[in-house]
Motif scaffolding. Structure first.
Motif, PDB file in Angstrom:
ATOM      1  N   ALA A   1      46.144 -12.707 128.663  1.00 31.97           N
ATOM      2  CA  ALA A   1      45.088 -11.694 128.598  1.00 31.97           C
ATOM      3  C   ALA A   1      44.579 -11.470 127.187  1.00 31.97           C
ATOM      4  N   VAL A   2      45.422 -11.691 126.166  1.00 33.03           N
ATOM      5  CA  VAL A   2      45.034 -11.335 124.791  1.00 33.03           C
ATOM      6  C   VAL A   2      44.972 -12.521 123.844  1.00 33.03           C
ATOM      7  N   ALA A   3      45.157 -13.739 124.350  1.00 30.69           N
ATOM      8  CA  ALA A   3      45.247 -14.908 123.464  1.00 30.69           C
ATOM      9  C   ALA A   3      44.030 -15.072 122.569  1.00 30.69           C
ATOM     10  N   ASP A   4      42.851 -14.695 123.051  1.00 29.71           N
ATOM     11  CA  ASP A   4      41.626 -14.857 122.259  1.00 29.71           C
ATOM     12  C   ASP A   4      41.232 -13.586 121.517  1.00 29.71           C
ATOM     13  N   CYS A   5      42.108 -12.592 121.474  1.00 27.58           N
ATOM     14  CA  CYS A   5      41.802 -11.315 120.815  1.00 27.58           C
ATOM     15  C   CYS A   5      42.336 -11.322 119.383  1.00 27.58           C
ATOM     16  N   ALA A   6      41.618 -10.659 118.491  1.00 28.56           N
ATOM     17  CA  ALA A   6      42.024 -10.585 117.086  1.00 28.56           C
ATOM     18  C   ALA A   6      42.919  -9.381 116.808  1.00 28.56           C
ATOM     19  N   TRP A   7      42.819  -8.335 117.621  1.00 26.01           N
ATOM     20  CA  TRP A   7      43.604  -7.110 117.410  1.00 26.01           C
ATOM     21  C   TRP A   7      44.038  -6.603 118.776  1.00 26.01           C
ATOM     22  N   VAL A   8      45.343  -6.361 118.939  1.00 24.56           N
ATOM     23  CA  VAL A   8      45.907  -5.925 120.215  1.00 24.56           C
ATOM     24  C   VAL A   8      46.570  -4.571 120.017  1.00 24.56           C
ATOM     25  N   VAL A   9      46.075  -3.559 120.717  1.00 28.65           N
ATOM     26  CA  VAL A   9      46.577  -2.190 120.584  1.00 28.65           C
ATOM     27  C   VAL A   9      47.201  -1.766 121.907  1.00 28.65           C
TER      28      VAL A   9
ATOM     29  N   LYS B   1      54.659  -0.525 113.131  1.00 30.86           N
ATOM     30  CA  LYS B   1      53.406  -0.446 113.888  1.00 30.86           C
ATOM     31  C   LYS B   1      52.753   0.918 113.644  1.00 30.86           C
ATOM     32  N   ARG B   2      51.473   0.886 113.363  1.00 35.28           N
ATOM     33  CA  ARG B   2      50.748   2.145 113.223  1.00 35.28           C
ATOM     34  C   ARG B   2      50.625   2.826 114.584  1.00 35.28           C
ATOM     35  N   ARG B   3      50.545   4.147 114.560  1.00 40.12           N
ATOM     36  CA  ARG B   3      50.326   4.925 115.785  1.00 40.12           C
ATOM     37  C   ARG B   3      49.013   5.676 115.602  1.00 40.12           C
ATOM     38  N   LEU B   4      47.972   5.208 116.304  1.00 36.26           N
ATOM     39  CA  LEU B   4      46.607   5.656 116.069  1.00 36.26           C
ATOM     40  C   LEU B   4      46.121   6.553 117.199  1.00 36.26           C
TER      41      LEU B   4
END
Length: 232
Positions: free
Chosen positions: A67-75, A85-88
Protein backbone atom coordinates in the motif's frame (compact mmCIF):
# COMPACT_ATOMS: atom_id res chain seq x y z
CA UNK A 1 -3.95 16.02 -3.61
CA UNK A 2 -0.85 13.95 -2.97
CA UNK A 3 -2.29 12.02 -0.02
CA UNK A 4 -3.36 8.38 0.14
CA UNK A 5 -5.48 7.03 2.99
CA UNK A 6 -4.60 3.45 3.96
CA UNK A 7 -6.97 1.29 6.01
CA UNK A 8 -5.72 -1.90 7.64
CA UNK A 9 -8.08 -4.85 8.16
CA UNK A 10 -11.37 -2.87 8.18
CA UNK A 11 -14.25 -4.93 9.58
CA UNK A 12 -17.28 -2.70 9.32
CA UNK A 13 -18.72 -2.01 5.83
CA UNK A 14 -20.60 1.04 7.12
CA UNK A 15 -17.24 2.52 8.12
CA UNK A 16 -15.92 2.07 4.58
CA UNK A 17 -19.01 3.78 3.19
CA UNK A 18 -18.64 6.68 5.63
CA UNK A 19 -14.94 6.98 4.78
CA UNK A 20 -15.78 7.19 1.07
CA UNK A 21 -18.28 9.97 1.82
CA UNK A 22 -15.73 11.89 3.93
CA UNK A 23 -13.13 11.60 1.17
CA UNK A 24 -15.60 12.89 -1.42
CA UNK A 25 -16.58 15.75 0.91
CA UNK A 26 -13.01 17.04 0.88
CA UNK A 27 -11.77 16.07 -2.56
CA UNK A 28 -9.63 13.00 -1.80
CA UNK A 29 -9.80 9.93 -4.04
CA UNK A 30 -6.64 7.89 -3.44
CA UNK A 31 -7.11 5.11 -0.89
CA UNK A 32 -5.95 1.56 -0.25
CA UNK A 33 -7.56 -1.19 1.81
CA UNK A 34 -5.17 -3.75 3.29
CA UNK A 35 -6.35 -7.28 4.09
CA UNK A 36 -10.05 -6.33 4.47
CA UNK A 37 -12.15 -8.38 6.89
CA UNK A 38 -15.31 -7.39 5.01
CA UNK A 39 -16.06 -7.27 1.31
CA UNK A 40 -19.67 -6.20 1.83
CA UNK A 41 -19.45 -3.20 -0.48
CA UNK A 42 -23.21 -3.33 -1.07
CA UNK A 43 -23.78 -2.28 2.55
CA UNK A 44 -20.98 0.27 2.32
CA UNK A 45 -22.63 1.86 -0.71
CA UNK A 46 -25.79 2.61 1.29
CA UNK A 47 -23.72 4.89 3.56
CA UNK A 48 -21.53 6.41 0.84
CA UNK A 49 -24.10 9.01 -0.22
CA UNK A 50 -23.08 10.52 -3.59
CA UNK A 51 -19.65 8.88 -3.15
CA UNK A 52 -20.41 5.38 -4.41
CA UNK A 53 -17.85 5.62 -7.22
CA UNK A 54 -15.02 5.54 -4.68
CA UNK A 55 -16.19 2.09 -3.61
CA UNK A 56 -15.90 0.93 -7.22
CA UNK A 57 -12.15 1.49 -7.30
CA UNK A 58 -10.45 1.03 -3.94
CA UNK A 59 -6.99 -0.50 -4.19
CA UNK A 60 -7.26 -3.75 -2.22
CA UNK A 61 -3.85 -5.20 -1.30
CA UNK A 62 -2.52 -7.90 1.00
CA UNK A 63 0.14 -5.97 2.95
CA UNK A 64 1.00 -2.52 4.23
CA UNK A 65 4.24 -2.71 2.21
CA UNK A 66 2.22 -2.91 -1.01
CA UNK A 67 0.00 0.00 0.00
CA UNK A 68 2.85 2.44 0.74
CA UNK A 69 5.73 1.28 -1.48
CA UNK A 70 5.41 4.32 -3.78
CA UNK A 71 4.89 6.83 -0.94
CA UNK A 72 7.59 9.25 0.24
CA UNK A 73 6.18 9.81 3.75
CA UNK A 74 4.15 7.30 5.81
CA UNK A 75 2.26 8.54 8.87
CA UNK A 76 0.54 6.09 11.21
CA UNK A 77 -2.44 7.18 13.31
CA UNK A 78 -1.73 6.13 16.89
CA UNK A 79 -1.69 7.82 20.27
CA UNK A 80 1.38 5.85 21.33
CA UNK A 81 4.72 7.55 21.94
CA UNK A 82 7.54 5.75 20.16
CA UNK A 83 11.22 6.61 20.39
CA UNK A 84 12.54 8.15 17.19
CA UNK A 85 9.13 9.01 15.73
CA UNK A 86 7.47 12.39 15.83
CA UNK A 87 3.91 12.56 17.17
CA UNK A 88 2.03 15.12 15.08
CA UNK A 89 -1.40 16.70 15.24
CA UNK A 90 -3.66 16.20 12.19
CA UNK A 91 -3.13 19.79 11.06
CA UNK A 92 0.65 19.32 11.30
CA UNK A 93 0.42 16.19 9.13
CA UNK A 94 -1.68 18.07 6.59
CA UNK A 95 0.69 21.05 6.53
CA UNK A 96 3.76 18.88 6.00
CA UNK A 97 1.95 16.75 3.40
CA UNK A 98 1.24 19.93 1.44
CA UNK A 99 4.90 20.97 1.70
CA UNK A 100 6.03 17.52 0.56
CA UNK A 101 3.47 17.24 -2.27
CA UNK A 102 5.82 18.31 -5.09
CA UNK A 103 8.32 15.67 -3.97
CA UNK A 104 6.08 12.67 -3.46
CA UNK A 105 3.01 10.99 -2.03
CA UNK A 106 2.02 10.94 1.65
CA UNK A 107 0.25 7.92 3.16
CA UNK A 108 -1.91 8.29 6.28
CA UNK A 109 -2.38 4.84 7.80
CA UNK A 110 -5.33 3.77 9.98
CA UNK A 111 -5.37 0.55 12.01
CA UNK A 112 -8.33 -1.78 12.39
CA UNK A 113 -11.35 -0.80 14.45
CA UNK A 114 -10.55 -3.12 17.37
CA UNK A 115 -6.86 -2.85 18.07
CA UNK A 116 -5.36 -0.19 15.79
CA UNK A 117 -1.83 -0.56 14.46
CA UNK A 118 0.40 -3.44 15.51
CA UNK A 119 3.94 -2.85 16.79
CA UNK A 120 5.35 -3.98 13.45
CA UNK A 121 3.07 -1.61 11.53
CA UNK A 122 4.06 1.31 13.77
CA UNK A 123 7.72 0.48 13.05
CA UNK A 124 6.98 0.69 9.32
CA UNK A 125 5.62 4.23 9.66
CA UNK A 126 8.00 7.18 9.51
CA UNK A 127 6.02 9.31 11.99
CA UNK A 128 2.85 9.04 14.07
CA UNK A 129 -0.20 11.26 14.49
CA UNK A 130 -3.12 11.39 16.90
CA UNK A 131 -6.30 13.42 17.29
CA UNK A 132 -6.23 15.08 20.75
CA UNK A 133 -9.43 13.63 22.25
CA UNK A 134 -10.39 13.65 25.93
CA UNK A 135 -9.11 10.99 28.30
CA UNK A 136 -12.52 9.65 29.34
CA UNK A 137 -13.26 8.69 25.70
CA UNK A 138 -9.99 8.74 23.75
CA UNK A 139 -10.89 6.50 20.80
CA UNK A 140 -12.72 7.72 17.70
CA UNK A 141 -14.75 5.79 15.18
CA UNK A 142 -12.63 4.93 12.13
CA UNK A 143 -14.69 7.05 9.73
CA UNK A 144 -14.77 9.98 12.17
CA UNK A 145 -10.98 9.89 12.45
CA UNK A 146 -10.59 9.72 8.68
CA UNK A 147 -12.91 12.71 8.26
CA UNK A 148 -10.73 14.85 10.55
CA UNK A 149 -7.64 14.13 8.44
CA UNK A 150 -9.56 14.64 5.18
CA UNK A 151 -10.70 18.06 6.38
CA UNK A 152 -7.21 19.11 7.45
CA UNK A 153 -5.64 17.92 4.19
CA UNK A 154 -8.20 19.87 2.17
CA UNK A 155 -7.80 22.99 4.32
CA UNK A 156 -4.01 23.03 3.92
CA UNK A 157 -4.15 22.26 0.21
CA UNK A 158 -6.34 25.28 -0.50
CA UNK A 159 -4.61 27.83 1.73
CA UNK A 160 -1.54 29.97 1.13
CA UNK A 161 0.87 30.08 -1.76
CA UNK A 162 1.94 26.88 -3.51
CA UNK A 163 5.18 25.45 -2.08
CA UNK A 164 8.43 25.76 -3.97
CA UNK A 165 9.36 22.73 -6.09
CA UNK A 166 11.35 20.02 -4.31
CA UNK A 167 13.41 17.13 -5.67
CA UNK A 168 11.44 13.93 -6.15
CA UNK A 169 11.56 12.25 -2.74
CA UNK A 170 12.71 8.72 -2.07
CA UNK A 171 9.77 6.33 -1.88
CA UNK A 172 9.15 4.09 1.09
CA UNK A 173 10.19 1.15 -1.08
CA UNK A 174 13.56 2.78 -1.80
CA UNK A 175 14.08 3.54 1.89
CA UNK A 176 13.29 -0.08 2.74
CA UNK A 177 15.88 -1.24 0.20
CA UNK A 178 18.39 1.16 1.74
CA UNK A 179 17.61 -0.31 5.17
CA UNK A 180 18.06 -3.86 3.90
CA UNK A 181 21.41 -2.97 2.27
CA UNK A 182 22.65 -1.40 5.52
CA UNK A 183 21.49 -4.42 7.52
CA UNK A 184 23.35 -6.81 5.20
CA UNK A 185 26.54 -4.73 5.41
CA UNK A 186 26.40 -4.54 9.23
CA UNK A 187 25.85 -8.30 9.52
CA UNK A 188 28.69 -9.10 7.12
CA UNK A 189 30.99 -6.72 9.01
CA UNK A 190 30.21 -8.27 12.40
CA UNK A 191 28.47 -5.22 13.86
CA UNK A 192 25.24 -7.21 14.16
CA UNK A 193 26.57 -10.29 15.87
CA UNK A 194 23.38 -11.04 17.80
CA UNK A 195 19.74 -9.91 17.75
CA UNK A 196 19.24 -6.73 15.78
CA UNK A 197 17.05 -4.94 18.35
CA UNK A 198 16.95 -1.21 17.46
CA UNK A 199 20.38 -0.74 15.87
CA UNK A 200 19.45 -0.63 12.19
CA UNK A 201 16.25 1.31 12.79
CA UNK A 202 18.13 3.93 14.85
CA UNK A 203 20.86 4.26 12.21
CA UNK A 204 18.32 4.72 9.40
CA UNK A 205 16.11 7.14 11.37
CA UNK A 206 18.26 10.25 10.58
CA UNK A 207 18.16 9.37 6.88
CA UNK A 208 14.36 9.16 6.98
CA UNK A 209 14.18 12.51 8.78
CA UNK A 210 16.49 14.03 6.17
CA UNK A 211 13.85 13.53 3.44
CA UNK A 212 16.29 11.97 0.98
CA UNK A 213 15.56 12.41 -2.68
CA UNK A 214 15.14 9.32 -4.81
CA UNK A 215 18.54 9.97 -6.38
CA UNK A 216 20.20 10.26 -2.96
CA UNK A 217 18.57 7.04 -1.71
CA UNK A 218 19.69 5.13 -4.80
CA UNK A 219 23.23 6.47 -4.31
CA UNK A 220 23.22 5.23 -0.68
CA UNK A 221 22.01 1.79 -1.81
CA UNK A 222 24.69 1.54 -4.50
CA UNK A 223 27.43 2.65 -2.08
CA UNK A 224 26.40 0.19 0.64
CA UNK A 225 26.24 -2.69 -1.81
CA UNK A 226 29.63 -1.78 -3.30
CA UNK A 227 31.28 -1.66 0.13
CA UNK A 228 29.62 -4.93 1.03
CA UNK A 229 31.15 -6.65 -1.99
CA UNK A 230 34.73 -5.63 -1.10
CA UNK A 231 36.93 -8.57 0.01
CA UNK A 232 37.73 -8.70 3.71
Amino acid sequence: MSVRLVFLRPRNPENLGAVARAMKNFGLSDWAIVDPRTLDFATARRVAVHSEELLDRPRVVATLDEAVADCAWVVGTSSRKVRGKRRLLPEEVAREAAERAPAGLTAIVFGDERSGLTNEEIDRCHDLSAIPSLGEQPSLNLAQAALVYCYEVRARATSGRPPAPLPVAATDGELERLTASLRDLLRDGGFLAGPERHAVKDLVAPLRRARLSGKEARLWIAALKKVGRRPA
